[in-house]
Design a protein around this motif. Structure first.
Motif, PDB file in Angstrom:
ATOM      1  N   GLU A 135      10.962  16.051  21.805  1.00  9.79           N
ATOM      2  CA  GLU A 135      10.995  15.040  20.746  1.00  9.79           C
ATOM      3  C   GLU A 135      12.096  14.011  20.974  1.00  9.79           C
ATOM      4  N   ALA A 136      13.206  14.442  21.565  1.00 10.28           N
ATOM      5  CA  ALA A 136      14.331  13.530  21.787  1.00 10.28           C
ATOM      6  C   ALA A 136      14.006  12.447  22.805  1.00 10.28           C
ATOM      7  N   ALA A 137      12.979  12.656  23.623  1.00 10.28           N
ATOM      8  CA  ALA A 137      12.658  11.723  24.698  1.00 10.28           C
ATOM      9  C   ALA A 137      11.489  10.803  24.374  1.00 10.28           C
ATOM     10  N   ILE A 138      10.769  11.050  23.277  1.00  8.96           N
ATOM     11  CA  ILE A 138       9.539  10.302  23.013  1.00  8.96           C
ATOM     12  C   ILE A 138       9.554   9.759  21.589  1.00  8.96           C
ATOM     13  N   THR A 139       8.469   9.143  21.186  1.00  8.04           N
ATOM     14  CA  THR A 139       8.342   8.627  19.824  1.00  8.04           C
ATOM     15  C   THR A 139       7.159   9.299  19.133  1.00  8.04           C
ATOM     16  N   ARG A 140       7.045   9.086  17.842  1.00  4.97           N
ATOM     17  CA  ARG A 140       5.929   9.663  17.091  1.00  4.97           C
ATOM     18  C   ARG A 140       4.603   8.975  17.410  1.00  4.97           C
ATOM     19  N   LYS A 141       4.657   7.858  18.149  1.00  4.54           N
ATOM     20  CA  LYS A 141       3.412   7.222  18.588  1.00  4.54           C
ATOM     21  C   LYS A 141       2.835   7.927  19.807  1.00  4.54           C
ATOM     22  N   THR A 151      -1.171  21.174  21.456  1.00  5.36           N
ATOM     23  CA  THR A 151      -0.689  22.443  21.986  1.00  5.36           C
ATOM     24  C   THR A 151      -1.649  23.574  21.663  1.00  5.36           C
ATOM     25  N   ALA A 152      -1.248  24.776  22.039  1.00  6.38           N
ATOM     26  CA  ALA A 152      -2.060  25.962  21.780  1.00  6.38           C
ATOM     27  C   ALA A 152      -1.690  26.527  20.411  1.00  6.38           C
ATOM     28  N   TYR A 153      -1.730  27.842  20.275  1.00  7.66           N
ATOM     29  CA  TYR A 153      -1.576  28.450  18.955  1.00  7.66           C
ATOM     30  C   TYR A 153      -0.132  28.782  18.594  1.00  7.66           C
ATOM     31  N   ARG A 154       0.824  28.605  19.504  1.00  8.84           N
ATOM     32  CA  ARG A 154       2.242  28.826  19.184  1.00  8.84           C
ATOM     33  C   ARG A 154       2.812  27.486  18.721  1.00  8.84           C
ATOM     34  N   ASP A 155       2.427  27.066  17.531  1.00 10.13           N
ATOM     35  CA  ASP A 155       2.558  25.655  17.156  1.00 10.13           C
ATOM     36  C   ASP A 155       3.473  25.343  15.979  1.00 10.13           C
ATOM     37  N   HIS A 156       4.037  26.342  15.313  1.00 12.30           N
ATOM     38  CA  HIS A 156       4.817  26.080  14.095  1.00 12.30           C
ATOM     39  C   HIS A 156       5.982  25.125  14.350  1.00 12.30           C
ATOM     40  N   CYS A 157       6.748  25.380  15.417  1.00 11.02           N
ATOM     41  CA  CYS A 157       7.950  24.597  15.675  1.00 11.02           C
ATOM     42  C   CYS A 157       7.622  23.205  16.198  1.00 11.02           C
ATOM     43  N   ILE A 158       6.505  23.064  16.902  1.00 14.44           N
ATOM     44  CA  ILE A 158       6.073  21.729  17.342  1.00 14.44           C
ATOM     45  C   ILE A 158       5.771  20.883  16.105  1.00 14.44           C
ATOM     46  N   PHE A 159       5.096  21.500  15.126  1.00 15.20           N
ATOM     47  CA  PHE A 159       4.799  20.797  13.871  1.00 15.20           C
ATOM     48  C   PHE A 159       6.080  20.376  13.166  1.00 15.20           C
ATOM     49  N   LEU A 160       7.050  21.253  13.103  1.00 13.90           N
ATOM     50  CA  LEU A 160       8.319  20.934  12.450  1.00 13.90           C
ATOM     51  C   LEU A 160       9.019  19.795  13.192  1.00 13.90           C
ATOM     52  N   GLY A 161       8.996  19.847  14.524  1.00 15.94           N
ATOM     53  CA  GLY A 161       9.611  18.791  15.314  1.00 15.94           C
ATOM     54  C   GLY A 161       8.953  17.440  15.147  1.00 15.94           C
ATOM     55  N   ARG A 162       7.667  17.418  14.806  1.00 21.19           N
ATOM     56  CA  ARG A 162       6.948  16.172  14.583  1.00 21.19           C
ATOM     57  C   ARG A 162       7.170  15.618  13.178  1.00 21.19           C
ATOM     58  N   GLY A 186      -0.444  23.574   2.279  1.00 23.23           N
ATOM     59  CA  GLY A 186      -0.202  23.662   3.715  1.00 23.23           C
ATOM     60  C   GLY A 186      -0.652  22.432   4.457  1.00 23.23           C
ATOM     61  N   CYS A 187      -0.186  22.278   5.685  1.00 20.51           N
ATOM     62  CA  CYS A 187      -0.489  21.074   6.465  1.00 20.51           C
ATOM     63  C   CYS A 187      -1.971  20.943   6.771  1.00 20.51           C
ATOM     64  N   SER A 188      -2.708  22.042   6.759  1.00 18.13           N
ATOM     65  CA  SER A 188      -4.173  22.008   6.926  1.00 18.13           C
ATOM     66  C   SER A 188      -4.869  22.499   5.666  1.00 18.13           C
ATOM     67  N   ASN A 189      -4.229  22.267   4.536  1.00 20.17           N
ATOM     68  CA  ASN A 189      -4.760  22.627   3.212  1.00 20.17           C
ATOM     69  C   ASN A 189      -5.012  24.123   3.059  1.00 20.17           C
ATOM     70  N   GLY A 190      -4.269  24.909   3.824  1.00 21.13           N
ATOM     71  CA  GLY A 190      -4.415  26.353   3.712  1.00 21.13           C
ATOM     72  C   GLY A 190      -5.641  26.911   4.406  1.00 21.13           C
ATOM     73  N   LYS A 191      -6.339  26.083   5.175  1.00 20.22           N
ATOM     74  CA  LYS A 191      -7.594  26.506   5.803  1.00 20.22           C
ATOM     75  C   LYS A 191      -7.464  26.750   7.303  1.00 20.22           C
ATOM     76  N   GLY A 192      -6.328  26.373   7.882  1.00 13.35           N
ATOM     77  CA  GLY A 192      -6.163  26.516   9.321  1.00 13.35           C
ATOM     78  C   GLY A 192      -5.370  27.744   9.706  1.00 13.35           C
ATOM     79  N   GLY A 193      -4.356  28.063   8.897  1.00 14.54           N
ATOM     80  CA  GLY A 193      -3.518  29.199   9.212  1.00 14.54           C
ATOM     81  C   GLY A 193      -2.580  28.925  10.379  1.00 14.54           C
ATOM     82  N   ASP A 235      -0.700  11.857  11.444  1.00 14.33           N
ATOM     83  CA  ASP A 235       0.067  10.634  11.211  1.00 14.33           C
ATOM     84  C   ASP A 235       1.338  10.573  12.040  1.00 14.33           C
ATOM     85  N   SER A 236       1.745  11.706  12.617  1.00 15.52           N
ATOM     86  CA  SER A 236       2.900  11.730  13.515  1.00 15.52           C
ATOM     87  C   SER A 236       2.499  12.050  14.951  1.00 15.52           C
TER      88      SER A 236
END
Length: 411
Positions: A113-119, A124-135, A152-159, A167-168
């Motif tokens: 995240e420090a090297a790129i922008t939100r654009k 990623t695969a299923y180990r995704d919680h921290c990537i989401f937080l970083g975004r 939840g970020c997927s309305n509780g339907k993704g888990g 948007d990020s």
């Protein structure tokens, strides 16, 4: 087995832009030394050299600032605490289904995240919680999704496996091994077609590195010079199988053959930052590049895996002691007298409270209405809307206005 830890260490080679919130709680930040000028440049050498394949590696000297280092510490400590809390919630049966934790690998999410922008896009695969937080995702959205709540970020339907934040530029969390890589190459195709000047980071693990679809997608990406960076998060175990048992050539940064690659110490946030900056510049000019992040997961593959049957506790503790990404940043902060050990402890206490408060808030969120079973299945307006027969309505008791069945019955 200390020997196993030493062998693992010998294989290494060479955050978010802060999440729109203060670096530190006001009660702590006032006591920090040298943060009056958070942008003062500091030059740090990476822990180990980069190793290149068909490319000249970037410099080991990375420029950072006191503010960035404190941001790294805060974000990684928050990610670590969040994942430990998720472990407890799973064991309490408040999180169900699959759950794959990221603790140990935080430097990859933060340095990228420090090297790129939100654009720029990430998939990623299923180990995704921290990537989401970083975004830029929130703790409440994270815990609500893990517990299947409407907030939840997927309305509780993704888990756990299906976090998103479009948007990020975060395009998920995907559960089918390796399937996200062709999708990431498709995102890069769109970026090039639209001349956006951005790149896609398509992330996968060493366990997915032998997937045929990965090589097919890489081939077409190289033919078309797409701005895609394939990021192999090599935590050395695909589920419970050590990399050397699964891959004849575990030098994943070389696996692109005709595509350049770079091996990176994925436990060093500054090394990850330097590598991702280098990769973005390369991809925009020349097309695909592979980054192999030499990292390590402390938990098992998922919550159903104790993680200690195929590796020793000595190996895990050895990596914690020698390579832990948070402790590395802590040492840098202390050595440059940016903050004291007591001040860093206070930050960790504050983060623990933030996580606890987010969990309490997420627990109060309602579950999705049963009618949500029939939403987000088809695109509206394309002639493929889902209709439900009265028999289904009677069984579920959830739709106030039943429609006729879309197939042969008029029940």
């Amino acid at each position: 087995m200390a020997a196993a830890a030493a062998r693992l260490a010998s294989r290494q080679s060479p955050i978010s832009k802060l999440l729109r919130r203060p670096l530190l709680p006001s009660c702590i930040s006032s006591g920090l030394r040298h943060l009056s000028d958070q942008a003062t440049p500091i030059t740090v050498e990476t822990s180990v050299p980069f190793v290149g394949h068909k490319c000249e590696p970037p410099s080991r000297e990375v420029e950072t600032t006191p503010g960035e280092l404190m941001g790294f510490f805060r974000e990684m400590a928050m990610m670590r605490r969040m994942e430990i809390a998720a472990d407890s919630l799973y064991k309490a049966k408040l999180i169900r289904g699959f759950c794959h934790l990221y603790d140990g690998q935080e430097a990859v999410a933060v340095g990228m995240e420090a090297a790129i922008t939100r654009k720029d896009a990430i998939i990623t695969a299923y180990r995704d919680h921290c990537i989401f937080l970083g975004r830029g995702g929130s703790l409440v959205e994270t815990f609500a999704e893990l517990m299947g709540r409407r907030a939840g970020c997927s309305n509780g339907k993704g888990g756990s496996m299906h976090f998103y934040k479009k948007d990020s530029g975060f395009y998920g969390g995907h559960g089918i091994v390796g399937a996200q890589v062709p999708l990431g190459c498709g995102l890069a195709f769109a970026q090039k077609y639209l001349k956006e000047g951005t790149v896609t980071f398509a992330m996968y693990g060493d366990g997915a590195a032998n997937q045929g679809q990965l090589f097919e997608a890489l081939n077409i990406s190289a033919l078309w010079d797409l701005p895609v960076i394939l990021v192999c998060e090599n935590n050395h175990y695909g589920m419970g199988t050590a990399e050397w048992r699964a891959a004849k050539s575990p030098a994943y940064y070389k696996r692109g053959d005709y595509v350049p690659g770079l091996k990176v110490d994925g436990m060093d946030a500054l090394a990850v930052k330097q590598a991702c900056k280098f990769a973005k510049e390369h991809a925009l000019k020349n097309g695909p590049l592979i980054l192999e992040m030499d990292t390590y997961r402390y938990h098992g593959h998922s919550m159903s895996d104790p993680g200690s049957t195929y590796r020793t506790r000595d190996e895990i503790s050895g990596v914690r002691q020698e390579r832990d990404p948070i402790e590395r940043v802590r040492k840098l902060i202390l050595s440059h007298e940016i903050a004291s050990a007591a001040e860093l402890k206070d930050i960790e206490k504050e983060l623990r409270k933030e996580v606890d408060d987010a969990i309490a808030q997420a627990k109060e969120c309602p579950m999705p209405d049963p009618s949500e079973l029939f939403t987000d299945v088809f695109v509206k307006g394309c002639g493929a809307e889902m209709k439900t027969c009265q028999r289904c309505v009677a069984a579920l008791g959830c739709l106030s206005e039943p429609a006729s069945c879309c197939s042969s019955t008029k029940e």
